[in-house]
Design a protein around this motif. Structure first.
Motif, PDB file in Angstrom:
ATOM      1  N   HIS A 236      57.952  74.651  59.142  1.00 56.00           N
ATOM      2  CA  HIS A 236      56.643  74.262  59.670  1.00 56.00           C
ATOM      3  C   HIS A 236      55.501  75.110  59.117  1.00 56.00           C
ATOM      4  O   HIS A 236      54.328  74.718  59.223  1.00 56.00           O
ATOM      5  N   TYR A 237      55.826  76.267  58.550  1.00 48.36           N
ATOM      6  CA  TYR A 237      54.832  77.137  57.927  1.00 48.36           C
ATOM      7  C   TYR A 237      55.312  77.485  56.513  1.00 48.36           C
ATOM      8  O   TYR A 237      55.690  78.623  56.236  1.00 48.36           O
ATOM      9  N   PRO A 238      55.313  76.500  55.621  1.00 49.61           N
ATOM     10  CA  PRO A 238      55.866  76.720  54.281  1.00 49.61           C
ATOM     11  C   PRO A 238      55.050  77.737  53.480  1.00 49.61           C
ATOM     12  O   PRO A 238      53.863  77.953  53.730  1.00 49.61           O
ATOM     13  N   GLU A 239      55.713  78.343  52.514  1.00 51.58           N
ATOM     14  CA  GLU A 239      55.092  79.390  51.711  1.00 51.58           C
ATOM     15  C   GLU A 239      53.832  78.907  50.990  1.00 51.58           C
ATOM     16  O   GLU A 239      52.879  79.675  50.810  1.00 51.58           O
ATOM     17  N   ARG A 240      53.793  77.647  50.611  1.00 51.91           N
ATOM     18  CA  ARG A 240      52.631  77.176  49.848  1.00 51.91           C
ATOM     19  C   ARG A 240      51.347  77.219  50.674  1.00 51.91           C
ATOM     20  O   ARG A 240      50.253  77.339  50.129  1.00 51.91           O
TER      21      ARG A 240
END
Length: 292
Positions: A236-240
């Motif tokens: 839900h909080y991707p690195e990108r």
């Protein structure tokens, strides 16, 4: 447990059971049951196990024994001293466990409206009955919603100053002196490392669980597995979009099981990851109702 820890109606299922206690830990649990009753007697309303032992995931020599006791009245300082003595005796006697910890609460507090979606939920969903009448029968069913998220972990901003103080104490002369004996006994890397390792474990676990409950309503489920919690957060909080946050939580999940006594890790928690997570949590779910 069903998929994502929910029953057919979407409520969080209770995790853990006596039948899941690994064989190696059954003597510890039996001794704890007997001694809790012997120490607290008629003052005790009910006793519970929680953590990896009743979930069946405990590791010999690595996992601790976690107990929660609900007393008929609010616990006194004498009760807390009795609990500490009990913990120390169990830890000393049983090599299977790496420490023991007993939480004490009054029955009325567990069932109070203020604690309904925090302590009450914890007892109803994360605790396994050991002795007495189960207070879960007097509590509601729980969904993984934003109310539960707010009331369980919406107080991280209040914890961070306390964490900074604990770090300062552990890295000061008092903390190092307290840990010296443990370092010598276990062959640990040094007194400061021995003092910091329990803090790394505690804070790592707390941050991973907070990150998970931040996204829990969107994921719509419950797990107590730290690695899975970190992966759910990362989805839900991707690195990108949030550089480094997923990596930080994955590392914290590892350190929650295999802590190192590194002050740099702790500083990163209270100066970077913790403040960001507290701010994001307040934005998404709001702030936990204040306690007295």
């Amino acid at each position: 447990m069903s998929k994502r820890g929910l029953d057919s109606l979407g409520y969080i299922e209770r995790e853990g059971s006596p039948g899941r206690v690994p064989e190696a830990f059954r003597p510890v649990v039996a001794a704890a049951r007997e001694r809790v009753l012997g120490v607290f007697g008629a003052r005790l309303h009910s006793a519970y196990l929680y953590g990896s032992i009743p979930r069946g995931t405990a590791r010999v020599g690595r996992s601790d024994l976690d107990l929660l006791l609900a007393l008929r009245e609010d616990p006194t300082e004498a009760d807390r001293a009795d609990a500490r003595t009990l913990d120390e005796a169990l830890d000393k006697e049983f090599a299977q466990i790496d420490g023991a910890g007993t939480l004490l609460f009054g029955r009325a507090q567990v069932l109070s409206d203020l604690e309904r979606h925090d302590l009450g939920w914890f007892v109803a969903c994360l605790c396994t009955p050991l002795l007495g009448d189960d207070l879960a029968e007097e509590l509601p069913c729980y969904r993984p919603d934003t109310l539960l998220a707010r009331e369980t972990n919406g107080d991280l901003a209040l914890l961070l100053p306390r964490w900074r103080l604990r770090i300062a104490e552990a890295t000061g002369a008092t903390g190092i002196a307290r840990a010296t004996g443990a370092a010598e006994a276990t062959g640990a890397g040094g007194p400061e490392e021995a003092a910091l390792r329990p803090l790394v474990r505690h804070m790592s676990r707390h941050l991973v669980r907070t990150a998970f409950t931040l996204v829990m309503p969107r994921w719509n489920g419950w797990t107590s597995d730290l690695a899975e919690m970190a992966e759910v957060f990362a989805a839900h909080y991707p690195e990108r979009n949030h550089p480094s946050r997923a990596a930080q939580l994955r590392k914290a999940a590892v350190l929650g099981h295999e802590p190192v006594g590194d002050r740099a890790v702790l500083r990163s928690y209270v100066d970077d990851l913790g403040p960001w997570l507290a701010e994001e949590y307040a934005r998404v779910h709001g702030v936990k109702n204040p306690r007295p």
